[in-house]
Design a protein around this motif. Sequence first.
Motif, PDB file in Angstrom:
ATOM      1  N   GLY A 227       5.788   8.838  14.768  1.00  0.00           N
ATOM      2  CA  GLY A 227       5.477   8.742  13.349  1.00  0.00           C
ATOM      3  C   GLY A 227       5.599  10.052  12.605  1.00  0.00           C
ATOM      4  O   GLY A 227       6.035  10.077  11.450  1.00  0.00           O
ATOM      5  N   ILE A 228       5.220  11.162  13.246  1.00  0.00           N
ATOM      6  CA  ILE A 228       5.250  12.446  12.543  1.00  0.00           C
ATOM      7  C   ILE A 228       6.584  13.164  12.697  1.00  0.00           C
ATOM      8  O   ILE A 228       6.780  14.233  12.116  1.00  0.00           O
ATOM      9  CB  ILE A 228       4.112  13.381  13.020  1.00  0.00           C
ATOM     10  CG1 ILE A 228       4.314  13.797  14.473  1.00  0.00           C
ATOM     11  CG2 ILE A 228       2.765  12.729  12.807  1.00  0.00           C
ATOM     12  CD1 ILE A 228       3.306  14.836  14.936  1.00  0.00           C
ATOM     13  N   SER A 229       7.514  12.582  13.444  1.00  0.00           N
ATOM     14  CA  SER A 229       8.832  13.200  13.619  1.00  0.00           C
ATOM     15  C   SER A 229       9.799  12.618  12.593  1.00  0.00           C
ATOM     16  O   SER A 229      10.463  11.624  12.841  1.00  0.00           O
ATOM     17  CB  SER A 229       9.345  12.954  15.043  1.00  0.00           C
ATOM     18  OG  SER A 229       8.472  13.544  15.985  1.00  0.00           O
ATOM     19  N   SER A 230       9.879  13.241  11.453  1.00  0.00           N
ATOM     20  CA  SER A 230      10.693  12.747  10.346  1.00  0.00           C
ATOM     21  C   SER A 230      12.184  12.866  10.645  1.00  0.00           C
ATOM     22  O   SER A 230      12.694  13.939  10.943  1.00  0.00           O
ATOM     23  CB  SER A 230      10.368  13.542   9.075  1.00  0.00           C
ATOM     24  OG  SER A 230      11.354  13.371   8.105  1.00  0.00           O
ATOM     25  N   ARG A 231      12.900  11.741  10.550  1.00  0.00           N
ATOM     26  CA  ARG A 231      14.352  11.754  10.756  1.00  0.00           C
ATOM     27  C   ARG A 231      15.039  12.591   9.683  1.00  0.00           C
ATOM     28  O   ARG A 231      16.031  13.261   9.935  1.00  0.00           O
ATOM     29  CB  ARG A 231      14.882  10.316  10.714  1.00  0.00           C
ATOM     30  CG  ARG A 231      14.525   9.511  11.952  1.00  0.00           C
ATOM     31  CD  ARG A 231      15.723   9.404  12.855  1.00  0.00           C
ATOM     32  NE  ARG A 231      15.391   8.663  14.051  1.00  0.00           N
ATOM     33  CZ  ARG A 231      16.119   7.643  14.485  1.00  0.00           C
ATOM     34  NH1 ARG A 231      17.159   7.236  13.800  1.00  0.00           N
ATOM     35  NH2 ARG A 231      15.817   7.048  15.604  1.00  0.00           N
ATOM     36  N   THR A 232      14.509  12.517   8.458  1.00  0.00           N
ATOM     37  CA  THR A 232      15.098  13.280   7.358  1.00  0.00           C
ATOM     38  C   THR A 232      15.044  14.778   7.641  1.00  0.00           C
ATOM     39  O   THR A 232      16.022  15.500   7.467  1.00  0.00           O
ATOM     40  CB  THR A 232      14.363  12.971   6.040  1.00  0.00           C
ATOM     41  OG1 THR A 232      14.521  11.596   5.731  1.00  0.00           O
ATOM     42  CG2 THR A 232      14.904  13.817   4.900  1.00  0.00           C
ATOM     43  N   ILE A 233      13.873  15.226   8.112  1.00  0.00           N
ATOM     44  CA  ILE A 233      13.717  16.649   8.392  1.00  0.00           C
ATOM     45  C   ILE A 233      14.546  17.047   9.603  1.00  0.00           C
ATOM     46  O   ILE A 233      15.172  18.113   9.636  1.00  0.00           O
ATOM     47  CB  ILE A 233      12.232  17.009   8.621  1.00  0.00           C
ATOM     48  CG1 ILE A 233      11.432  16.639   7.373  1.00  0.00           C
ATOM     49  CG2 ILE A 233      12.083  18.477   8.947  1.00  0.00           C
ATOM     50  CD1 ILE A 233      11.988  17.221   6.091  1.00  0.00           C
ATOM     51  N   ARG A 234      14.591  16.198  10.634  1.00  0.00           N
ATOM     52  CA  ARG A 234      15.432  16.491  11.790  1.00  0.00           C
ATOM     53  C   ARG A 234      16.886  16.684  11.356  1.00  0.00           C
ATOM     54  O   ARG A 234      17.574  17.596  11.804  1.00  0.00           O
ATOM     55  CB  ARG A 234      15.363  15.349  12.808  1.00  0.00           C
ATOM     56  CG  ARG A 234      14.118  15.312  13.672  1.00  0.00           C
ATOM     57  CD  ARG A 234      14.261  14.197  14.704  1.00  0.00           C
ATOM     58  NE  ARG A 234      13.061  13.961  15.457  1.00  0.00           N
ATOM     59  CZ  ARG A 234      12.723  14.634  16.554  1.00  0.00           C
ATOM     60  NH1 ARG A 234      13.494  15.596  17.002  1.00  0.00           N
ATOM     61  NH2 ARG A 234      11.604  14.346  17.198  1.00  0.00           N
ATOM     62  N   ALA A 235      17.374  15.803  10.489  1.00  0.00           N
ATOM     63  CA  ALA A 235      18.758  15.877  10.035  1.00  0.00           C
ATOM     64  C   ALA A 235      19.012  17.175   9.284  1.00  0.00           C
ATOM     65  O   ALA A 235      20.040  17.831   9.478  1.00  0.00           O
ATOM     66  CB  ALA A 235      19.088  14.676   9.150  1.00  0.00           C
ATOM     67  N   ARG A 236      18.063  17.554   8.417  1.00  0.00           N
ATOM     68  CA  ARG A 236      18.240  18.786   7.651  1.00  0.00           C
ATOM     69  C   ARG A 236      18.239  20.010   8.575  1.00  0.00           C
ATOM     70  O   ARG A 236      19.042  20.926   8.406  1.00  0.00           O
ATOM     71  CB  ARG A 236      17.123  18.911   6.601  1.00  0.00           C
ATOM     72  CG  ARG A 236      17.221  20.147   5.718  1.00  0.00           C
ATOM     73  CD  ARG A 236      18.476  20.143   4.858  1.00  0.00           C
ATOM     74  NE  ARG A 236      18.414  19.107   3.845  1.00  0.00           N
ATOM     75  CZ  ARG A 236      17.887  19.292   2.623  1.00  0.00           C
ATOM     76  NH1 ARG A 236      17.363  20.438   2.291  1.00  0.00           N
ATOM     77  NH2 ARG A 236      17.895  18.299   1.753  1.00  0.00           N
ATOM     78  N   VAL A 237      17.346  20.005   9.557  1.00  0.00           N
ATOM     79  CA  VAL A 237      17.304  21.129  10.498  1.00  0.00           C
ATOM     80  C   VAL A 237      18.593  21.207  11.308  1.00  0.00           C
ATOM     81  O   VAL A 237      19.187  22.274  11.463  1.00  0.00           O
ATOM     82  CB  VAL A 237      16.082  21.006  11.438  1.00  0.00           C
ATOM     83  CG1 VAL A 237      16.152  22.065  12.530  1.00  0.00           C
ATOM     84  CG2 VAL A 237      14.780  21.159  10.649  1.00  0.00           C
ATOM     85  N   TRP A 238      19.061  20.064  11.818  1.00  0.00           N
ATOM     86  CA  TRP A 238      20.310  20.073  12.596  1.00  0.00           C
ATOM     87  C   TRP A 238      21.480  20.541  11.749  1.00  0.00           C
ATOM     88  O   TRP A 238      22.339  21.295  12.225  1.00  0.00           O
ATOM     89  CB  TRP A 238      20.595  18.676  13.169  1.00  0.00           C
ATOM     90  CG  TRP A 238      19.970  18.447  14.509  1.00  0.00           C
ATOM     91  CD1 TRP A 238      18.976  17.573  14.821  1.00  0.00           C
ATOM     92  CD2 TRP A 238      20.280  19.134  15.729  1.00  0.00           C
ATOM     93  NE1 TRP A 238      18.650  17.664  16.146  1.00  0.00           N
ATOM     94  CE2 TRP A 238      19.437  18.598  16.732  1.00  0.00           C
ATOM     95  CE3 TRP A 238      21.187  20.140  16.070  1.00  0.00           C
ATOM     96  CZ2 TRP A 238      19.469  19.037  18.053  1.00  0.00           C
ATOM     97  CZ3 TRP A 238      21.227  20.584  17.391  1.00  0.00           C
ATOM     98  CH2 TRP A 238      20.375  20.042  18.365  1.00  0.00           C
ATOM     99  N   ARG A 239      21.531  20.109  10.480  1.00  0.00           N
ATOM    100  CA  ARG A 239      22.623  20.563   9.621  1.00  0.00           C
ATOM    101  C   ARG A 239      22.588  22.077   9.466  1.00  0.00           C
ATOM    102  O   ARG A 239      23.619  22.750   9.515  1.00  0.00           O
ATOM    103  CB  ARG A 239      22.531  19.875   8.250  1.00  0.00           C
ATOM    104  CG  ARG A 239      23.653  20.283   7.301  1.00  0.00           C
ATOM    105  CD  ARG A 239      23.668  19.417   6.060  1.00  0.00           C
ATOM    106  NE  ARG A 239      24.110  18.080   6.381  1.00  0.00           N
ATOM    107  CZ  ARG A 239      23.396  16.988   6.191  1.00  0.00           C
ATOM    108  NH1 ARG A 239      22.178  17.078   5.684  1.00  0.00           N
ATOM    109  NH2 ARG A 239      23.861  15.804   6.505  1.00  0.00           N
ATOM    110  N   GLY A 240      21.374  22.615   9.287  1.00  0.00           N
ATOM    111  CA  GLY A 240      21.246  24.061   9.161  1.00  0.00           C
ATOM    112  C   GLY A 240      21.642  24.793  10.435  1.00  0.00           C
ATOM    113  O   GLY A 240      22.315  25.828  10.388  1.00  0.00           O
ATOM    114  N   LEU A 241      21.244  24.251  11.586  1.00  0.00           N
ATOM    115  CA  LEU A 241      21.583  24.887  12.858  1.00  0.00           C
ATOM    116  C   LEU A 241      23.087  24.856  13.113  1.00  0.00           C
ATOM    117  O   LEU A 241      23.663  25.836  13.596  1.00  0.00           O
ATOM    118  CB  LEU A 241      20.841  24.186  14.003  1.00  0.00           C
ATOM    119  CG  LEU A 241      19.313  24.302  13.993  1.00  0.00           C
ATOM    120  CD1 LEU A 241      18.700  23.422  15.078  1.00  0.00           C
ATOM    121  CD2 LEU A 241      18.865  25.749  14.178  1.00  0.00           C
TER     122      LEU A 241
END
Length: 233
Positions: free
Chosen positions: A163-177
């Motif tokens: 629940g606390i692992s946001s897909r939106t935030i994961r995607a943004r972090v991966w794009r940045g990495l």
Amino acid sequence: MSLTDKAIDRIRDLIGSGELPPGSKLPPEQQLAAELGLSRNLMREAVKALVVARVLEIRRGDGTYVTSLEPEVLLGGISSAVELLRGDTLLELTEVRRLFEPIATGLAATRISARELLEVERHLDAMRAARDDVELLNFHDAAFHRAVVAATGNATLTTLLEGISSRTIRARVWRGLVDDHVASRTLAEHEAIYQALIDRDAALAQAAALVHVGTTERWLREHVGRDNLGETP
């Protein structure tokens, strides 16, 4: 406390006492309202609120039932709320993940089965093959961590972390990495987690997960506010 809140508490008391166990059907609205000394309007409002909370479910043409009350049902709505978080609140969320996920990963190292290890490995292999594909990296990253935490056998912990692992935030972090050409370092962190699971080394698995969550947290701290990270990419 409002009258609606009191009505909600009355129904929850029936569920908590076992008079309305999981999966049971509620009596007709008029009957239940009379038994609890409530108006039908209050009863309707209470039922609506408990449906939203996933305590009750309405089956069209059949009636209102108590749900299974399993963690994945009651806690499953957290992810929707998480997707609405913005700014510094996202950092708080990452701190929560840093508290729970390393411990869960260490626990998984002591409980994970051969079949579950294969599932973790499958998603790790997919991440290796999709180094520059943010969408695939995001999908298999989430699945990797879900498989690890599920290996704890703790449904409540699994649902909370999902629940606390946001897909939106994961995607943004991966794009940045990927844009910063450091995705390979993050993949190496996943490999370290996987190896610790193979070795059944709880301490090492916990440490590897802590390093990994720390990478995400550092990236967020550098970008929250500067890039309005809270918006959907």
